[in-house]
Design a protein around this motif. Structure first.
Motif: not given
Lengths: 173, 220
Positions: A10-11, A13-15, A48, A18
């Motif tokens: 998930x992080x 993907x958020x990158x 997020x 972002x």
């Protein structure tokens, strides 16, 4: 979503989402937000929390749509505060940097037409992306964009007319 | 898109795509919050029809035996949810200027026991957060302290962390008498604690974000 192993994809993907922070900040600033950084940060926080809703292949239209909703909320809050008299009403700094002719011509358009034009011209979105950002079908967006271009051109032509002619008209009424 | 008008508009773009914030710090702050729970769901696997049939037979047999009549006592429908919501309003306090919104819950929709109270706790928490934000913006120290005390009370007495691995419909045991909201064991409770500690220390950014996202205005 409890362990680091669960959160890592998930992080990552958020990158990817972002990476568009600068674009969203600039979008909010161009639309006259008093807190463009805050709007962009909030859009990322919402991304997020709702990551499953954010399109993997092209998150930018989704981010612009979210930022636009936050901007509208910001405007509503500002008008409520101004109406309550607790703070003097400050005009939105939207479009202040433009040359006066273009500024007036853009302001003469309805908000929907103006947003269609600016998404393409300033946010550099393809019409299909801009359509997604506005929740429209691509065909409907193209029609709106075409009309908006015509109206902007007409408004600019009107601006170019000599001032004396305009004055004669006014005096003659 | 070779239109001269659009080209002129493009050339007049007033701001470059740049941000002045510390992006890494912002990213770290965002991922402190609980992520979208839907991402944690495992993809559905196809089961063999035989297994489905066997499971159906077992369930049917158990139901027919009458041994499970008590198992569903924690399931409640619309009227009970509304009654719980109304009862919770007598035990919780809304901040000055806020009121309880009507609860629209379909009569034929069911949920776990305590959901009406949990809903009230959630609304109360959102309202006090926004009240706190307003108090900070207007410099009203008394109101700030009232908000902080109310939120501390909610966190201590009306909000619990569900045990690790608890099901989505987990109902806390004390919910029968006290309206109680259960947070999943994913760091959300600790995030709220950090948010309140930062707001009390003069850094209300997270609190403001929460109010913008969850406050009464966001539900309109």
């Amino acid at each position: 979503m409890t362990s680091d192993t669960d959160r890592r994809p998930a992080e990552e993907r958020l990158r990817e989402v972002f990476a568009h922070l600068g674009a969203v900040t600039a979008y909010a600033r161009r639309r006259g937000s008093r807190d463009a950084d805050g709007i962009a940060a909030e859009a990322m926080s919402i991304a997020w929390r709702r990551l499953a809703d954010v399109p993997c292949d092209d998150p930018l239209p989704w981010l612009y749509a979210t930022a636009r909703n936050l901007l509208l909320a910001e405007r509503r809050a500002a008008s409520r505060t101004a109406a309550a008299g607790s703070e003097p009403s400050v005009p939105a700094p939207e479009l202040h940097e433009l040359d006066p002719q273009l500024d007036r011509a853009l302001r003469s358009l309805c908000p929907a037409d103006r947003e269609a034009l600016l998404l393409v011209a300033w946010e550099d979105l393809a019409p299909t992306q801009a359509a997604r950002a506005l929740g429209l079908k691509p065909t409907a967006f193209r029609v709106r964009l075409l009309r908006a271009r015509r109206r902007l051109r007409a408004a600019l032509d009107e601006e170019r007319r000599p001032a004396s002619l305009v004055q004669i008209d006014v005096e003659g009424t | 898109m070779t239109d001269l008008t659009l080209n002129r508009l493009r050339a007049a773009n007033p701001f470059p795509a740049a941000t002045a914030v510390d992006e890494d710090a912002l990213f770290d702050r965002i991922v402190l919050a609980p992520a979208d729970r839907r991402l944690a769901r495992k993809p559905r696997s196809y089961r063999r029809p035989v297994l489905v049939l066997a499971a159906a037979l077992v369930v049917g047999g158990v139901l027919a035996s009458g041994a499970v009549s008590g198992w569903f006592s924690h399931i409640i429908a619309g009227p009970t949810v509304k009654a719980e919501y109304a009862a919770a309003q007598n035990l919780l306090t809304m901040p000055p200027g806020y009121s309880w919104p009507p609860l629209n819950w379909p009569r034929n929709s069911v949920t776990s026991s305590g959901a009406g109270g949990a809903f009230a706790v959630s609304l109360d928490q959102d309202a006090w957060e926004c009240y706190w934000v307003d108090a900070i913006h207007s410099g009203d120290l008394d109101a700030e302290q009232r908000a902080q005390a109310a939120l501390d009370d909610l966190m201590a007495n009306h909000i619990v962390i569900a045990p690790a691995g608890a099901p989505e419909d987990y109902a806390p045991p004390q919910s029968a008498g006290t309206p109680t909201l259960a947070f999943a064991d994913d760091g959300g409770y600790q995030y709220k604690q950090r948010m309140y500690a930062q707001a009390a220390a003069g850094k209300p950014q997270l609190l403001e974000q929460s109010c913008r996202a969850n406050g009464p205005g966001s539900r309109r």
